[in-house]
Design a protein around this motif. Structure first.
Motif, mmCIF file in Angstrom:
data_model
loop_
_atom_site.group_PDB
_atom_site.id
_atom_site.type_symbol
_atom_site.label_atom_id
_atom_site.label_comp_id
_atom_site.label_asym_id
_atom_site.label_seq_id
_atom_site.Cartn_x
_atom_site.Cartn_y
_atom_site.Cartn_z
ATOM 1 N N GLY A 1 49.942 48.996 46.878
ATOM 2 C CA GLY A 1 50.717 48.215 47.850
ATOM 3 C C GLY A 1 50.522 46.712 47.749
ATOM 4 N N LEU A 2 50.082 46.237 46.610
ATOM 5 C CA LEU A 2 49.892 44.806 46.419
ATOM 6 C C LEU A 2 51.243 44.099 46.412
ATOM 7 C CD1 LEU A 2 47.604 42.790 45.756
ATOM 8 C CD2 LEU A 2 48.181 43.120 43.372
ATOM 9 N N ALA A 3 51.341 42.999 47.153
ATOM 10 C CA ALA A 3 52.601 42.249 47.210
ATOM 11 C C ALA A 3 52.875 41.617 45.848
ATOM 12 C CB ALA A 3 52.516 41.174 48.288
ATOM 13 N N PRO A 4 54.141 41.678 45.365
ATOM 14 C CA PRO A 4 54.470 41.165 44.030
ATOM 15 C C PRO A 4 54.077 39.705 43.812
ATOM 16 C CG PRO A 4 56.333 42.354 44.951
ATOM 17 C CD PRO A 4 55.290 42.266 46.024
ATOM 18 N N GLU A 5 54.184 38.858 44.853
ATOM 19 C CA GLU A 5 53.870 37.441 44.645
ATOM 20 C C GLU A 5 52.369 37.211 44.449
ATOM 21 O OE1 GLU A 5 54.149 38.214 49.051
ATOM 22 O OE2 GLU A 5 55.511 38.537 47.402
ATOM 23 N N ASP A 6 51.547 38.190 44.869
ATOM 24 C CA ASP A 6 50.106 38.050 44.719
ATOM 25 C C ASP A 6 49.582 38.676 43.435
ATOM 26 O OD1 ASP A 6 50.103 36.928 47.231
ATOM 27 O OD2 ASP A 6 49.512 38.776 48.251
ATOM 28 N N GLU A 7 50.382 39.493 42.792
ATOM 29 C CA GLU A 7 49.902 40.310 41.681
ATOM 30 C C GLU A 7 49.303 39.515 40.530
ATOM 31 O OE1 GLU A 7 52.654 43.149 40.124
ATOM 32 O OE2 GLU A 7 52.871 44.126 42.067
ATOM 33 N N GLU A 8 50.046 38.565 40.010
ATOM 34 C CA GLU A 8 49.607 37.880 38.787
ATOM 35 C C GLU A 8 48.251 37.220 38.964
ATOM 36 O OE1 GLU A 8 50.980 38.070 35.800
ATOM 37 O OE2 GLU A 8 52.593 39.308 36.601
ATOM 38 N N ALA A 9 48.096 36.446 40.047
ATOM 39 C CA ALA A 9 46.838 35.739 40.266
ATOM 40 C C ALA A 9 45.694 36.718 40.514
ATOM 41 C CB ALA A 9 46.976 34.775 41.446
ATOM 42 N N LEU A 10 45.950 37.762 41.287
ATOM 43 C CA LEU A 10 44.903 38.729 41.591
ATOM 44 C C LEU A 10 44.501 39.523 40.358
ATOM 45 C CD1 LEU A 10 43.074 39.956 43.723
ATOM 46 C CD2 LEU A 10 44.894 41.562 44.265
ATOM 47 N N VAL A 11 45.466 39.954 39.582
ATOM 48 C CA VAL A 11 45.161 40.721 38.366
ATOM 49 C C VAL A 11 44.333 39.865 37.408
ATOM 50 C CG1 VAL A 11 46.175 41.784 36.306
ATOM 51 C CG2 VAL A 11 47.147 42.257 38.563
ATOM 52 N N ALA A 12 44.712 38.623 37.237
ATOM 53 C CA ALA A 12 43.960 37.730 36.343
ATOM 54 C C ALA A 12 42.541 37.516 36.871
ATOM 55 C CB ALA A 12 44.681 36.399 36.196
ATOM 56 N N SER A 13 42.408 37.344 38.178
ATOM 57 C CA SER A 13 41.093 37.135 38.778
ATOM 58 C C SER A 13 40.207 38.367 38.618
ATOM 59 C CB SER A 13 41.256 36.794 40.260
ATOM 60 O OG SER A 13 40.009 36.739 40.900
ATOM 61 N N ILE A 14 40.773 39.541 38.867
ATOM 62 C CA ILE A 14 39.997 40.783 38.721
ATOM 63 C C ILE A 14 39.578 40.964 37.268
ATOM 64 C CG2 ILE A 14 40.155 43.305 38.788
ATOM 65 C CD1 ILE A 14 41.820 42.967 41.367
ATOM 66 N N MET A 15 40.509 40.762 36.363
ATOM 67 C CA MET A 15 40.188 40.932 34.941
ATOM 68 C C MET A 15 39.066 39.967 34.537
ATOM 69 S SD MET A 15 40.778 42.703 32.222
ATOM 70 C CE MET A 15 42.366 43.506 32.284
ATOM 71 N N GLU A 16 39.160 38.722 34.985
ATOM 72 C CA GLU A 16 38.141 37.721 34.638
ATOM 73 C C GLU A 16 36.775 38.105 35.215
ATOM 74 O OE1 GLU A 16 37.213 33.201 35.989
ATOM 75 O OE2 GLU A 16 39.275 33.638 35.424
ATOM 76 N N ARG A 17 36.754 38.583 36.446
ATOM 77 C CA ARG A 17 35.482 38.903 37.107
ATOM 78 C C ARG A 17 34.880 40.210 36.617
ATOM 79 N NH1 ARG A 17 35.783 38.252 43.321
ATOM 80 N NH2 ARG A 17 33.556 38.005 43.085
ATOM 81 N N PHE A 18 35.711 41.197 36.265
ATOM 82 C CA PHE A 18 35.199 42.506 35.881
ATOM 83 C C PHE A 18 34.911 42.604 34.377
ATOM 84 C CE2 PHE A 18 36.948 45.461 39.453
ATOM 85 C CZ PHE A 18 36.499 44.589 40.418
ATOM 86 N N ASP A 19 35.632 41.863 33.558
ATOM 87 C CA ASP A 19 35.529 41.975 32.093
ATOM 88 C C ASP A 19 34.271 41.252 31.604
ATOM 89 O OD1 ASP A 19 36.004 42.370 29.411
ATOM 90 O OD2 ASP A 19 37.580 40.849 29.276
ATOM 91 N N ASP A 20 33.156 41.978 31.602
ATOM 92 C CA ASP A 20 31.865 41.375 31.251
ATOM 93 C C ASP A 20 31.782 40.952 29.785
ATOM 94 O OD1 ASP A 20 30.858 41.668 33.840
ATOM 95 O OD2 ASP A 20 30.050 43.674 33.422
#
Length: 167
Positions: A40-59
């Motif tokens: 249920g993530l809002a489309p306008e938030d997706e790009e920034a959130l996905v990039a942030s999660i990938m950056e924080r989780f991708d050790d």
């Protein structure tokens, strides 16, 4: 407690498996984006959130999330969320304590006020409510403690005139 941790780790691994659409053992940006949008993530938030999660989780920095990175990233995120909640709760407790101290100081100060000042403050509160009908002629915006001067009707007997002073 240990059993709960194991179940939580399994649930996180199962979420990873759902996001890994092509079943290659890693989640790329597109799979992560699709998986998050299903939550249920809002489309306008997706790009920034996905990039942030990938950056924080991708050790290891390869631009892909392995199951271990995904699970440990979620655990880190939960720990940060708990810590944020603790900090916010502490701030709220401190603000409540400051407000209680200020109220206690004001009560102590009010207890030292002379009687007429207390009376005046009481009527100022009433006047603020506008429940006194605009001050009632007491002057200075305070309601009068006695009714306004209104002529009081006096019975006058016919042909006798007004009553005289008592004898």
């Amino acid at each position: 407690a240990r059993g709960m941790e194991v179940r939580a780790a399994r649930a996180r691994a199962a979420a990873f498996e759902e996001m890994d659409i092509n079943k290659d053992g890693v989640v790329d940006m597109n799979e992560l984006k699709r998986g998050l949008s299903e939550f249920g993530l809002a489309p306008e938030d997706e790009e920034a959130l996905v990039a942030s999660i990938m950056e924080r989780f991708d050790d290891n920095g390869n631009g892909l999330l392995e199951v271990e990175e995904f699970v440990s990233g979620q655990i880190k995120m939960m720990a940060e969320t708990k810590e944020d909640a603790r900090r916010e709760a502490k701030k709220a407790e401190e603000a409540a304590a400051r407000a209680a101290e200020a109220a206690a100081r004001q009560r102590a100060k009010d207890a030292k006020l002379p009687f007429m000042t207390k009376v005046r403050k009481f009527f100022e509160k009433d006047d603020d409510d506008d429940s006194t009908g605009g001050g009632g002629g007491g002057g200075g915006g305070y309601p009068s403690l006695v009714p306004s001067l209104v002529p009081i009707p006096v019975y006058v007997e016919p042909d006798r005139g007004p009553p005289g002073p008592p004898i």
